[in-house]
Design a protein around this motif. Structure first.
Motif, PDB file in Angstrom:
ATOM      1  N   ALA A 181      -0.867  10.788   8.032  1.00  0.00           N
ATOM      2  CA  ALA A 181      -0.657   9.601   7.203  1.00  0.00           C
ATOM      3  C   ALA A 181      -1.693   9.499   6.097  1.00  0.00           C
ATOM      4  CB  ALA A 181      -0.682   8.353   8.087  1.00  0.00           C
ATOM      5  N   ALA A 182      -2.940   9.865   6.388  1.00  0.00           N
ATOM      6  CA  ALA A 182      -3.992   9.771   5.377  1.00  0.00           C
ATOM      7  C   ALA A 182      -3.748  10.750   4.235  1.00  0.00           C
ATOM      8  CB  ALA A 182      -5.352  10.030   6.015  1.00  0.00           C
ATOM      9  N   GLU A 183      -3.358  11.966   4.573  1.00  0.00           N
ATOM     10  CA  GLU A 183      -3.104  12.970   3.531  1.00  0.00           C
ATOM     11  C   GLU A 183      -1.915  12.571   2.669  1.00  0.00           C
ATOM     12  OE1 GLU A 183      -3.797  17.409   3.953  1.00  0.00           O
ATOM     13  OE2 GLU A 183      -1.624  17.250   4.337  1.00  0.00           O
ATOM     14  N   ILE A 184      -0.877  12.059   3.292  1.00  0.00           N
ATOM     15  CA  ILE A 184       0.300  11.629   2.537  1.00  0.00           C
ATOM     16  C   ILE A 184      -0.048  10.452   1.634  1.00  0.00           C
ATOM     17  CG2 ILE A 184       2.618  10.653   2.732  1.00  0.00           C
ATOM     18  CD1 ILE A 184       2.922  12.271   5.338  1.00  0.00           C
ATOM     19  N   ALA A 185      -0.829   9.517   2.155  1.00  0.00           N
ATOM     20  CA  ALA A 185      -1.229   8.360   1.353  1.00  0.00           C
ATOM     21  C   ALA A 185      -2.063   8.798   0.153  1.00  0.00           C
ATOM     22  CB  ALA A 185      -2.002   7.364   2.206  1.00  0.00           C
ATOM     23  N   ALA A 186      -2.968   9.736   0.362  1.00  0.00           N
ATOM     24  CA  ALA A 186      -3.792  10.226  -0.741  1.00  0.00           C
ATOM     25  C   ALA A 186      -2.937  10.929  -1.790  1.00  0.00           C
ATOM     26  CB  ALA A 186      -4.861  11.166  -0.210  1.00  0.00           C
ATOM     27  N   ALA A 187      -1.964  11.710  -1.338  1.00  0.00           N
ATOM     28  CA  ALA A 187      -1.072  12.393  -2.273  1.00  0.00           C
ATOM     29  C   ALA A 187      -0.264  11.376  -3.077  1.00  0.00           C
ATOM     30  CB  ALA A 187      -0.141  13.332  -1.523  1.00  0.00           C
ATOM     31  N   ARG A 188       0.203  10.341  -2.406  1.00  0.00           N
ATOM     32  CA  ARG A 188       0.990   9.333  -3.120  1.00  0.00           C
ATOM     33  C   ARG A 188       0.121   8.546  -4.113  1.00  0.00           C
ATOM     34  NH1 ARG A 188       6.035   9.071  -1.892  1.00  0.00           N
ATOM     35  NH2 ARG A 188       6.854   9.738   0.120  1.00  0.00           N
ATOM     36  N   THR A 189      -1.136   8.360  -3.801  1.00  0.00           N
ATOM     37  CA  THR A 189      -2.031   7.709  -4.748  1.00  0.00           C
ATOM     38  C   THR A 189      -2.143   8.536  -6.023  1.00  0.00           C
ATOM     39  OG1 THR A 189      -3.298   6.603  -3.012  1.00  0.00           O
ATOM     40  CG2 THR A 189      -4.393   6.918  -5.140  1.00  0.00           C
ATOM     41  N   ARG A 190      -2.316   9.859  -5.884  1.00  0.00           N
ATOM     42  CA  ARG A 190      -2.363  10.728  -7.065  1.00  0.00           C
ATOM     43  C   ARG A 190      -1.036  10.737  -7.797  1.00  0.00           C
ATOM     44  NH1 ARG A 190      -5.067  13.908  -3.220  1.00  0.00           N
ATOM     45  NH2 ARG A 190      -3.260  15.289  -2.959  1.00  0.00           N
ATOM     46  N   MET A 191       0.056  10.613  -7.049  1.00  0.00           N
ATOM     47  CA  MET A 191       1.389  10.669  -7.658  1.00  0.00           C
ATOM     48  C   MET A 191       1.721   9.437  -8.490  1.00  0.00           C
ATOM     49  SD  MET A 191       3.324  12.450  -4.412  1.00  0.00           S
ATOM     50  CE  MET A 191       5.006  12.251  -5.002  1.00  0.00           C
ATOM     51  N   ARG A 192       0.899   8.410  -8.391  1.00  0.00           N
ATOM     52  CA  ARG A 192       1.113   7.244  -9.259  1.00  0.00           C
ATOM     53  C   ARG A 192       0.971   7.608 -10.733  1.00  0.00           C
ATOM     54  NH1 ARG A 192      -2.805   3.094  -5.879  1.00  0.00           N
ATOM     55  NH2 ARG A 192      -1.550   2.992  -3.965  1.00  0.00           N
ATOM     56  N   HIS A 193       0.264   8.706 -11.005  1.00  0.00           N
ATOM     57  CA  HIS A 193       0.076   9.142 -12.381  1.00  0.00           C
ATOM     58  C   HIS A 193       1.202  10.058 -12.856  1.00  0.00           C
ATOM     59  CE1 HIS A 193      -3.946   7.511 -11.979  1.00  0.00           C
ATOM     60  NE2 HIS A 193      -4.186   8.287 -10.955  1.00  0.00           N
ATOM     61  N   ASP A 194       2.145  10.382 -11.980  1.00  0.00           N
ATOM     62  CA  ASP A 194       3.172  11.369 -12.311  1.00  0.00           C
ATOM     63  C   ASP A 194       4.250  10.787 -13.222  1.00  0.00           C
ATOM     64  OD1 ASP A 194       1.756  12.972 -10.630  1.00  0.00           O
ATOM     65  OD2 ASP A 194       3.293  13.087  -9.060  1.00  0.00           O
ATOM     66  N   ARG A 195       4.725  11.631 -14.131  1.00  0.00           N
ATOM     67  CA  ARG A 195       5.837  11.277 -15.011  1.00  0.00           C
ATOM     68  C   ARG A 195       6.803  12.468 -15.077  1.00  0.00           C
ATOM     69  NH1 ARG A 195       2.631   8.545 -20.173  1.00  0.00           N
ATOM     70  NH2 ARG A 195       1.581   6.884 -19.008  1.00  0.00           N
ATOM     71  N   PRO A 196       7.344  12.864 -13.949  1.00  0.00           N
ATOM     72  CA  PRO A 196       8.189  14.062 -13.948  1.00  0.00           C
ATOM     73  C   PRO A 196       9.482  13.851 -14.728  1.00  0.00           C
ATOM     74  CG  PRO A 196       8.354  12.931 -11.850  1.00  0.00           C
ATOM     75  CD  PRO A 196       7.274  12.230 -12.616  1.00  0.00           C
ATOM     76  N   ALA A 197      10.017  14.940 -15.224  1.00  0.00           N
ATOM     77  CA  ALA A 197      11.285  14.925 -15.955  1.00  0.00           C
ATOM     78  C   ALA A 197      12.232  15.927 -15.308  1.00  0.00           C
ATOM     79  CB  ALA A 197      11.062  15.288 -17.420  1.00  0.00           C
ATOM     80  N   PRO A 198      13.543  15.737 -15.454  1.00  0.00           N
ATOM     81  CA  PRO A 198      14.496  16.691 -14.878  1.00  0.00           C
ATOM     82  C   PRO A 198      14.325  18.079 -15.484  1.00  0.00           C
ATOM     83  CG  PRO A 198      15.592  14.637 -15.449  1.00  0.00           C
ATOM     84  CD  PRO A 198      14.214  14.571 -16.049  1.00  0.00           C
TER      85      PRO A 198
END
Length: 231
Positions: A181-198
């Motif tokens: 859970a901690a690793e997933i939470a940390a990854a999701r925190t970094r993913m807040r900066h993501d702007r992926p495109a198709p």
């Protein structure tokens, strides 16, 4: 910059979780290496040192994999996070791969020079779509004729429903591989900066930038490898 600070904070442990957080690690990075190798080998056969530009290089993982196959390359690594670059430099020095590091954001002008391959892994999705298109144009002009651009990237689904499904599959797979859970939470925190495109839109942008033989060479849910060649 908030993105660079987020990644600098985990520079020392970033690589430990790669095989869990990128469930298709071998095929994903292996395809990127396969796409990049032909012009690098051609440069070596012509008596030149193959030149690689690694954008958003992080800890240098993709450059290390390229160097493992073709140790004669010279890599220029660009990243805005100094601690990540320091880790990359240590790794490349230990492997005997010639390199230089450049601290810069992906919105900055690219380092001078012409490159046989411009590569990137899990970095360009931090730019907005206009930023991606601008970077693709700069990358295309930085290539020698016949050089390739390859992006091993996290992409968005073409619809919201598919994007949600991408996330469900990713969460299930990384959990099965041992992410807690901690690793997933940390990854999701970094993913807040993501702007992926198709991926389809991004292939169109590469063609607009003047690249040919543009294709998606690998795709597994949210992870894709795509690129093209300068005529």
């Amino acid at each position: 910059m908030v993105v660079t600070e987020a990644f600098d904070a985990v520079a020392g442990s970033y690589d430990e979780a790669r095989r869990r957080l990128v469930p298709c690690f071998d095929a994903f990075y292996g395809t990127a290496v396969d796409v990049a190798l032909p012009p690098l080998r051609a440069a070596l056969a012509a008596g030149r040192t193959p030149q690689v530009l690694d954008l958003g290089a992080g800890t240098g993982l993709l450059s290390l994999l390229l160097g493992a196959v073709l140790p004669e390359i010279r890599v220029t690594l660009v990243d805005g996070a100094p601690r990540m670059l320091a880790v990359a430099a240590d790794h490349l020095t230990a492997r005997g791969v010639a390199h230089r590091t450049v601290r810069a954001d992906l919105t900055d002008p690219l380092p001078s020079g012409r490159y046989d391959a411009v590569v990137s892994a899990l970095a360009i999705h931090h730019l907005d779509d206009d930023g991606k298109r601008a970077l693709y144009r700069r990358a295309a002009t930085a290539l020698v004729p016949g050089g390739v651009f390859v992006n091993a990237e996290q992409v968005a689904g073409p619809t919201r429903a598919l994007d949600r499904r991408y996330d469900e599959v990713w969460t299930a797979r990384i959990t099965a591989l041992g992410s807690d859970a901690a690793e997933i939470a940390a990854a999701r925190t970094r993913m807040r900066h993501d702007r992926p495109a198709p991926v389809a839109a991004q292939c169109d942008w590469l063609a607009e930038a003047g690249l040919v033989d543009v294709d998606c060479f690998f795709k597994e849910w949210r992870f894709a490898v795509f690129g093209g060649r300068r005529p």
